[in-house]
Write an enzyme that holds these catalytic residues in place. Structure first.
Site, mmCIF file in Angstrom:
data_model
loop_
_atom_site.group_PDB
_atom_site.id
_atom_site.type_symbol
_atom_site.label_atom_id
_atom_site.label_comp_id
_atom_site.label_asym_id
_atom_site.label_seq_id
_atom_site.Cartn_x
_atom_site.Cartn_y
_atom_site.Cartn_z
ATOM 1 N N CYS A 27 31.559 49.059 40.059
ATOM 2 C CA CYS A 27 31.769 47.727 39.634
ATOM 3 C C CYS A 27 32.672 47.794 38.366
ATOM 4 O O CYS A 27 32.438 48.253 37.410
ATOM 5 C CB CYS A 27 30.552 46.960 39.438
ATOM 6 N N GLY A 63 29.088 39.537 37.302
ATOM 7 C CA GLY A 63 28.116 40.312 36.408
ATOM 8 C C GLY A 63 26.910 40.756 37.169
ATOM 9 O O GLY A 63 25.871 40.866 36.250
ATOM 10 N N GLY A 96 38.611 46.004 51.618
ATOM 11 C CA GLY A 96 39.621 45.455 50.847
ATOM 12 C C GLY A 96 40.811 44.905 51.427
ATOM 13 O O GLY A 96 41.829 45.223 52.343
ATOM 14 N N GLY A 97 40.603 43.537 51.503
ATOM 15 C CA GLY A 97 41.811 42.398 51.948
ATOM 16 C C GLY A 97 41.638 42.315 53.345
ATOM 17 O O GLY A 97 42.768 41.734 54.014
ATOM 18 N N LYS A 113 30.036 53.897 47.117
ATOM 19 C CA LYS A 113 31.106 52.978 46.953
ATOM 20 C C LYS A 113 31.860 53.445 46.036
ATOM 21 O O LYS A 113 31.686 53.366 44.647
ATOM 22 C CB LYS A 113 30.441 51.666 46.930
ATOM 23 N N SER A 158 24.274 44.121 45.388
ATOM 24 C CA SER A 158 23.522 44.958 44.738
ATOM 25 C C SER A 158 22.340 45.076 43.739
ATOM 26 O O SER A 158 22.293 43.757 42.842
ATOM 27 C CB SER A 158 24.777 45.936 43.754
ATOM 28 N N ALA A 205 33.812 37.893 38.755
ATOM 29 C CA ALA A 205 33.067 38.853 37.631
ATOM 30 C C ALA A 205 31.748 37.777 37.630
ATOM 31 O O ALA A 205 31.504 37.164 36.962
ATOM 32 C CB ALA A 205 33.912 38.664 36.373
ATOM 33 N N THR A 255 36.290 46.216 44.501
ATOM 34 C CA THR A 255 37.493 45.428 44.122
ATOM 35 C C THR A 255 38.378 46.049 43.072
ATOM 36 O O THR A 255 38.013 47.239 42.612
ATOM 37 C CB THR A 255 36.886 44.088 43.195
ATOM 38 N N SER A 289 28.940 44.324 50.068
ATOM 39 C CA SER A 289 27.961 43.907 48.774
ATOM 40 C C SER A 289 28.449 42.584 48.028
ATOM 41 O O SER A 289 29.641 42.783 47.899
ATOM 42 C CB SER A 289 27.708 45.233 48.233
#
Lengths: 267, 305
Positions: free
Chosen positions: B129, B72, B244-245, B165, B46, B70, B193, B21
């Site tokens: 988030c 937002g 992740g990564g 999540k 999202s 970010a 993140t 996402s």
């Protein structure tokens, strides 16, 4: 991590000079070898404030220029800056115009004059004949883009007839297409105008390239904000410069774009 | 022949790679293009209750080991968001995950009800988030009780499988994942993140992101993400999307072996281009062939045995 860029962090550069061009329009010259191709854009960072994409209007080996109109809070802040002040830049980003043939027409509407002025410079260097049509609403907001070369003739138009021809750029384009064999048309400006330019290019069976402006956030192809319907390509990466074959696959062309939230905004 | 397909909550994916996402996920057209580039499933950016412009720019920056963002939670609001999901389903056969975010439990419920009307294959609730703390307070994902409560509430509002999540920031991730499972979660996305973190431009002595701080992704967080997936795999029976990564086929296989059923990709779109899905699928296939794996299933959780 990606291509030539080690990271996408801004580089801090100095403002070399600021030139008044017209009402609320200035060209900012920055001391930096941007190495952009005509039509590519860069992102200008005002630390702690915001960041926005701009086209390149001038470039040589140690500096480049961006011709910018004061339109909102970001440019209000930018216009407060003076020679010697520092700002951040990243880029160049996106696709560029591809020079084709020996006799070309440029059609600029409003701020679209900036990237096409840079393209005209490059075309002149290559010995290409340039018919540069540039339209503004009125004389007060018209930027002088005369070139020192005999190869480039600038045709100014204003909506109210206060400078140059009274009328639209597309009328002048049609007149030129009727007289001359043009190899390629390059256009940047309001989408309604560019749409008409594409139609004329079809009518006269001439190649056409244009620059499609969409809301750009990251500039390097990950946020998805500048993607166009329905083919789903990114205007910061597969654009902004595209040829007319591709623009015909973009269903939103001339109809709507999206804002910072992703909401459609009709033209 | 190596079979790349996998199954998540009864939904078949042609391959285990899922667009995470927030990446290339604003519109149906963009998501469909990602599928063309090889994604097994995609997640829409999202969606919240109302239109949000997000933070000023820069919203994303990078450094040698990864990316920080970010954005937002910019989005056009639920009513426009569901139109994009509807359009995607007309354009494309690949599964779509409808992701929603809210700052209140009741709103998560309302959004889930609304998004369910357009039948996304799966629903993801983004309770992790890290970039809107000032508005939203501590994310639900960091508190086992809050995670239980919001999951239970959302499950009552839909028949579509729900993915929760979670955040790699949680040190008690086993407990949190167990609570989500108890509340009826159908899958865990592990995870969002890490952070937030900070990067400073030293010439101007200013943080680079306009929001100053941002969630960290990319190679830098891979070992942490793997450990969180490992822990969640030990704690629950429901499937895990390992995010992740992950940048290449080896990373993806690591995720599977740590216990993931599918693998989320985001930052890799930046580092390797939009066709990263095809590239990684080829790399996984190459690995499977060389090491005699016939299916993805054989690799899931393999490192635990």
């Amino acid at each position: 991590m990606c291509d030539d860029h080690k990271t996408e962090q801004p580089t801090i550069v100095e403002i070399l000079n600021i030139k008044d061009e017209a009402k609320d329009i200035k060209t900012f010259y920055f001391k930096y070898n941007l190495d952009a191709k005509p039509g590519q854009f860069f992102i200008l960072w005002l630390p702690g404030i915001n960041e926005k994409p701009f086209g390149v209007s001038y470039q040589d080996e140690d500096k480049f220029g961006a011709t910018i109109c004061k339109v909102g809070p970001f440019t209000d802040e930018l216009f407060k800056l003076k020679k010697g002040d520092k700002i951040g830049i990243r880029g160049p980003y996106g696709t560029s115009f591809e020079l084709k043939g020996k006799n070309i027409a440029l059609v600029a509407g409003g701020y679209g004059v900036a990237p096409l002025s840079f393209l005209a410079d490059e075309a002149i260097k290559k010995g290409i004949i340039v018919h540069f049509i540039y339209g503004a609403k009125t004389k007060k907001v018209l930027v002088n883009c005369d070139k020192k070369s005999k190869k480039c003739k600038v045709h100014y138009t204003t909506d109210d007839g206060t400078y140059g021809l009274k009328g639209f750029t597309t009328e002048k384009l049609k007149e030129i297409l009727e007289k001359e064999k043009i190899d390629c048309i390059y256009t940047v400006g309001p989408e309604v105008m560019m749409k008409r330019v594409v139609e004329l290019s079809d009518e006269f069976k001439v190649d056409c390239q244009l620059s499609l402006e969409r809301y750009i956030k990251c500039g390097f192809g990950i946020c998805g904000q500048c993607v166009v319907d329905d083919i789903g390509i990114r205007m910061c990466k597969e654009g902004p410069c595209i040829d007319k074959k591709l623009v015909k696959k973009i269903s939103e062309f001339g109809k709507y774009k999206r804002d910072a939230s992703g909401k459609k905004v009709e033209f | 022949m190596a079979d790349l397909s996998t199954e998540l909550c009864g939904i078949k994916l042609n391959n285990p790679l899922i667009l995470a996402s927030g990446i290339m996920g604003v519109t149906a057209s963009s998501l469909a293009n990602v599928v063309k580039n090889g994604a097994g499933a995609v997640t829409i950016k999202s969606i919240g209750p109302e239109e949000r412009k997000g933070h000023p720019c820069p919203v994303i920056t990078t450094w040698e080991a990864g990316m920080m963002n970010a954005v937002g939670l910019s989005n056009a609001g639920i009513d426009r968001g569901i139109e994009e999901i509807k359009k995607f389903k007309e354009m494309c056969d690949a599964p779509i995950i409808g992701s929603v975010f809210a700052f209140k439990q009741s709103l998560f419920g309302e959004l889930t009800e609304k998004i369910s009307t357009v039948n996304p294959d799966l629903i993801e609730i983004n309770i992790s988030c890290p970039n809107v703390e000032s508005e939203a307070g501590t994310p639900f994902a960091l508190d086992a009780k809050a995670a239980y409560s919001v999951t239970k509430h959302v499950k009552e509002k839909t028949k579509i499988p729900v993915i929760v999540k979670l955040s790699p920031n949680s040190l008690n991730i086993k407990e949190i994942a167990k609570e989500c499972e108890k509340a009826g979660a159908d899958a865990i996305n592990m995870g969002n993140t890490l952070g937030p973190g900070l990067l400073i431009n030293i010439e101007t002595a200013k943080p680079i992101l306009a929001n100053k701080f941002g969630g960290i992704s990319g190679p830098a967080i891979k070992p942490i993400a793997l450990k969180r997936v490992w822990d969640v795999y030990e704690a629950v029976k429901i499937p895990i999307i390992g995010t992740g990564g992950v940048t290449n086929g080896r990373d993806a296989v690591e995720m599977l072996m740590a216990g993931a059923t599918a693998v989320g990709l985001g930052t890799a779109v930046y580092s390797r281009g939009i066709d990263v899905f095809n590239k990684i699928n080829d790399e996984i296939k190459g690995f499977m062939k060389k090491n005699n794996y016939k299916s993805i299933k054989e690799m899931i959780g393999k490192a635990h045995v």
